[in-house]
Write a protein that holds these residues in place. Structure first.
Motif, PDB file in Angstrom:
ATOM      1  N   VAL A  58       7.477 -10.376  17.276  1.00  0.00           N
ATOM      2  CA  VAL A  58       8.251  -9.432  18.070  1.00  0.00           C
ATOM      3  C   VAL A  58       8.552 -10.093  19.409  1.00  0.00           C
ATOM      4  N   SER A  59       9.300  -9.409  20.248  1.00  0.00           N
ATOM      5  CA  SER A  59       9.790 -10.023  21.475  1.00  0.00           C
ATOM      6  C   SER A  59       9.039  -9.567  22.708  1.00  0.00           C
ATOM      7  N   SER A  60       8.992 -10.423  23.698  1.00  0.00           N
ATOM      8  CA  SER A  60       8.453 -10.073  25.007  1.00  0.00           C
ATOM      9  C   SER A  60       9.256 -10.816  26.060  1.00  0.00           C
ATOM     10  N   VAL A  61       8.977 -10.563  27.324  1.00  0.00           N
ATOM     11  CA  VAL A  61       9.689 -11.255  28.399  1.00  0.00           C
ATOM     12  C   VAL A  61       9.417 -12.752  28.389  1.00  0.00           C
ATOM     13  N   ASP A  62       8.334 -13.182  27.754  1.00  0.00           N
ATOM     14  CA  ASP A  62       7.996 -14.598  27.681  1.00  0.00           C
ATOM     15  C   ASP A  62       8.374 -15.235  26.355  1.00  0.00           C
ATOM     16  N   GLY A  63       9.068 -14.489  25.505  1.00  0.00           N
ATOM     17  CA  GLY A  63       9.456 -15.027  24.209  1.00  0.00           C
ATOM     18  C   GLY A  63       8.725 -14.332  23.069  1.00  0.00           C
ATOM     19  N   PRO A  64       8.832 -14.863  21.844  1.00  0.00           N
ATOM     20  CA  PRO A  64       8.230 -14.218  20.671  1.00  0.00           C
ATOM     21  C   PRO A  64       6.711 -14.123  20.772  1.00  0.00           C
ATOM     22  N   VAL A  65       6.178 -13.022  20.276  1.00  0.00           N
ATOM     23  CA  VAL A  65       4.730 -12.781  20.224  1.00  0.00           C
ATOM     24  C   VAL A  65       4.361 -12.383  18.807  1.00  0.00           C
ATOM     25  N   GLN A  66       3.286 -12.952  18.290  1.00  0.00           N
ATOM     26  CA  GLN A  66       2.790 -12.584  16.973  1.00  0.00           C
ATOM     27  C   GLN A  66       1.912 -11.345  17.088  1.00  0.00           C
ATOM     28  N   VAL A  67       2.177 -10.345  16.244  1.00  0.00           N
ATOM     29  CA  VAL A  67       1.376  -9.118  16.224  1.00  0.00           C
ATOM     30  C   VAL A  67       1.034  -8.767  14.789  1.00  0.00           C
ATOM     31  N   TYR A  68      -0.049  -8.027  14.625  1.00  0.00           N
ATOM     32  CA  TYR A  68      -0.370  -7.493  13.297  1.00  0.00           C
ATOM     33  C   TYR A  68       0.130  -6.058  13.229  1.00  0.00           C
ATOM     34  N   CYS A  69       0.975  -5.784  12.227  1.00  0.00           N
ATOM     35  CA  CYS A  69       1.526  -4.448  12.023  1.00  0.00           C
ATOM     36  C   CYS A  69       0.810  -3.768  10.865  1.00  0.00           C
ATOM     37  N   ARG A 111     -15.435 -13.360  26.602  1.00  0.00           N
ATOM     38  CA  ARG A 111     -14.461 -14.305  27.131  1.00  0.00           C
ATOM     39  C   ARG A 111     -14.052 -13.936  28.562  1.00  0.00           C
ATOM     40  N   PRO A 112     -13.443 -14.888  29.275  1.00  0.00           N
ATOM     41  CA  PRO A 112     -13.041 -14.650  30.665  1.00  0.00           C
ATOM     42  C   PRO A 112     -11.748 -13.848  30.761  1.00  0.00           C
ATOM     43  N   TRP A 113     -11.395 -13.521  31.999  1.00  0.00           N
ATOM     44  CA  TRP A 113     -10.233 -12.697  32.311  1.00  0.00           C
ATOM     45  C   TRP A 113      -8.940 -13.227  31.688  1.00  0.00           C
ATOM     46  N   ASP A 114      -8.672 -14.519  31.844  1.00  0.00           N
ATOM     47  CA  ASP A 114      -7.409 -15.072  31.356  1.00  0.00           C
ATOM     48  C   ASP A 114      -7.262 -14.917  29.843  1.00  0.00           C
ATOM     49  N   SER A 115      -8.359 -14.998  29.116  1.00  0.00           N
ATOM     50  CA  SER A 115      -8.293 -14.810  27.663  1.00  0.00           C
ATOM     51  C   SER A 115      -7.891 -13.386  27.319  1.00  0.00           C
ATOM     52  N   TYR A 116      -8.482 -12.415  28.005  1.00  0.00           N
ATOM     53  CA  TYR A 116      -8.131 -11.018  27.743  1.00  0.00           C
ATOM     54  C   TYR A 116      -6.721 -10.700  28.241  1.00  0.00           C
ATOM     55  N   LYS A 117      -6.280 -11.385  29.258  1.00  0.00           N
ATOM     56  CA  LYS A 117      -4.915 -11.178  29.749  1.00  0.00           C
ATOM     57  C   LYS A 117      -3.894 -11.657  28.716  1.00  0.00           C
ATOM     58  N   GLN A 118      -4.099 -12.839  28.174  1.00  0.00           N
ATOM     59  CA  GLN A 118      -3.121 -13.447  27.270  1.00  0.00           C
ATOM     60  C   GLN A 118      -3.316 -13.068  25.808  1.00  0.00           C
ATOM     61  N   GLY A 119      -4.539 -12.720  25.429  1.00  0.00           N
ATOM     62  CA  GLY A 119      -4.830 -12.415  24.028  1.00  0.00           C
ATOM     63  C   GLY A 119      -5.477 -13.606  23.337  1.00  0.00           C
ATOM     64  N   PHE A 120      -6.193 -13.334  22.251  1.00  0.00           N
ATOM     65  CA  PHE A 120      -6.903 -14.394  21.534  1.00  0.00           C
ATOM     66  C   PHE A 120      -7.272 -13.922  20.130  1.00  0.00           C
ATOM     67  N   GLY A 121      -7.726 -14.864  19.327  1.00  0.00           N
ATOM     68  CA  GLY A 121      -8.206 -14.549  17.989  1.00  0.00           C
ATOM     69  C   GLY A 121      -7.194 -14.826  16.891  1.00  0.00           C
ATOM     70  N   ASN A 122      -7.514 -14.372  15.703  1.00  0.00           N
ATOM     71  CA  ASN A 122      -6.715 -14.568  14.497  1.00  0.00           C
ATOM     72  C   ASN A 122      -6.002 -13.267  14.165  1.00  0.00           C
ATOM     73  N   LYS A 123      -4.669 -13.242  14.260  1.00  0.00           N
ATOM     74  CA  LYS A 123      -3.926 -11.999  14.074  1.00  0.00           C
ATOM     75  C   LYS A 123      -4.127 -11.394  12.684  1.00  0.00           C
ATOM     76  N   GLU A 124      -4.497 -12.198  11.709  1.00  0.00           N
ATOM     77  CA  GLU A 124      -4.777 -11.664  10.378  1.00  0.00           C
ATOM     78  C   GLU A 124      -6.216 -11.175  10.255  1.00  0.00           C
ATOM     79  N   GLY A 125      -7.022 -11.443  11.269  1.00  0.00           N
ATOM     80  CA  GLY A 125      -8.417 -11.031  11.265  1.00  0.00           C
ATOM     81  C   GLY A 125      -8.794 -10.425  12.602  1.00  0.00           C
TER      82      GLY A 125
END
Length: 250
Positions: free
Chosen positions: A52-63, A91-105
């Motif tokens: 999907v789209s964001s101001v920074d470009g495409p983002v992967q999401v689990y629907c 995890r630190p602040w920047d990780s929670y700000k940007q997101g992390f992990g495996n979108k399928e898990g």
């Protein structure tokens, strides 16, 4: 590069309709896809990972696409999923700000993207729970939003609907987000994030800790550091799975 334009100040791309679990070849659909609601509206009803789209470009999401059910029907964008302990959430602040992990898990979608989604549209939040006996329950909140980073990614929820899980989140409404390296909770004694091994909208401190440690059922709840939801069974025991997902009001 996919065609790019703007709408309401948002850059966007043609949506790439490509669930990673699908054996079908990728398809490009000329729709404005800001979240899973737009993917669903395009006629796609298979759960999976999409761009999907964001101001920074495409983002992967689990629907999570659900065809029937009063509170389930439709187009849920998953913002948190815990299910097997595969991903470290301490995890630190920047990780929670940007997101992390495996979108399928197991994954955390990212505070900044949550803010971008909820600043212009109305969303509801559903929390799905499962214990190690296979029993399930849920909590629904009719309104969910996250403020900007300048405001500490403050959480706003309201309109609780009980699906058997009880309400463990309203206590956290109005709180800024905290991590072990950015303490914004209401506890004067110490850091909730450090004490409970997670990152969350801690108050003083918590009735739920979905980003806490994963214990594979070996948790009596005494330390309150597992992935618990206190409103369900009045228990601090770690859950088998917890999913937080949001749906835009169309």
């Amino acid at each position: 590069m996919l065609p790019r334009s703007t709408k309401n100040g948002f850059p966007y791309f043609q949506a790439i309709i490509t669930p990673k679990s699908s054996k079908q070849p990728p398809q490009t659909s000329a729709i404005l896809a800001l979240d899973c609601s737009d993917i669903y509206s395009s006629g796609v009803n298979d759960s999976g990972v999409y761009s999907v789209s964001s101001v920074d470009g495409p983002v992967q999401v689990y629907c999570h696409m659900v065809p029937t059910g009063q509170h389930e029907r439709g187009h849920w964008t998953v913002i948190l999923r815990r299910m097997d302990g595969e991903v470290n959430f301490f995890r630190p602040w920047d990780s929670y700000k940007q997101g992390f992990g495996n979108k399928e898990g197991e994954h955390w979608l990212g505070l900044e993207f949550m803010h971008l989604l909820t600043r212009r549209n109305r969303y509801k939040l559903k929390v799905d729970l499962e214990d190690f006996d296979g029993t399930t329950a849920y909590a629904l909140y009719e309104s969910f939003s996250v403020d900007s980073e300048a405001d500490g990614y403050k959480l706003h929820i309201s309109g609780f609907v009980n699906g058997g899980a009880g309400d463990s989140l309203s206590y956290h409404s109005g709180m800024k987000f905290s991590t072990f390296d950015k303490d914004q909770d209401m506890w004067e004694g110490a850091s909730c994030a450090l004490t409970y091994n997670g990152g969350f909208w801690y108050n003083n401190c918590q009735y739920t800790n979905p980003t806490g440690l994963y214990f594979w059922g070996k948790d009596d709840g005494t330390l309150r550091i597992g992935t618990h939801w206190n409103g369900w069974k009045n228990s601090m025991k770690s859950l088998k799975s917890i999913t937080m997902k949001i749906r835009r009001e169309m």
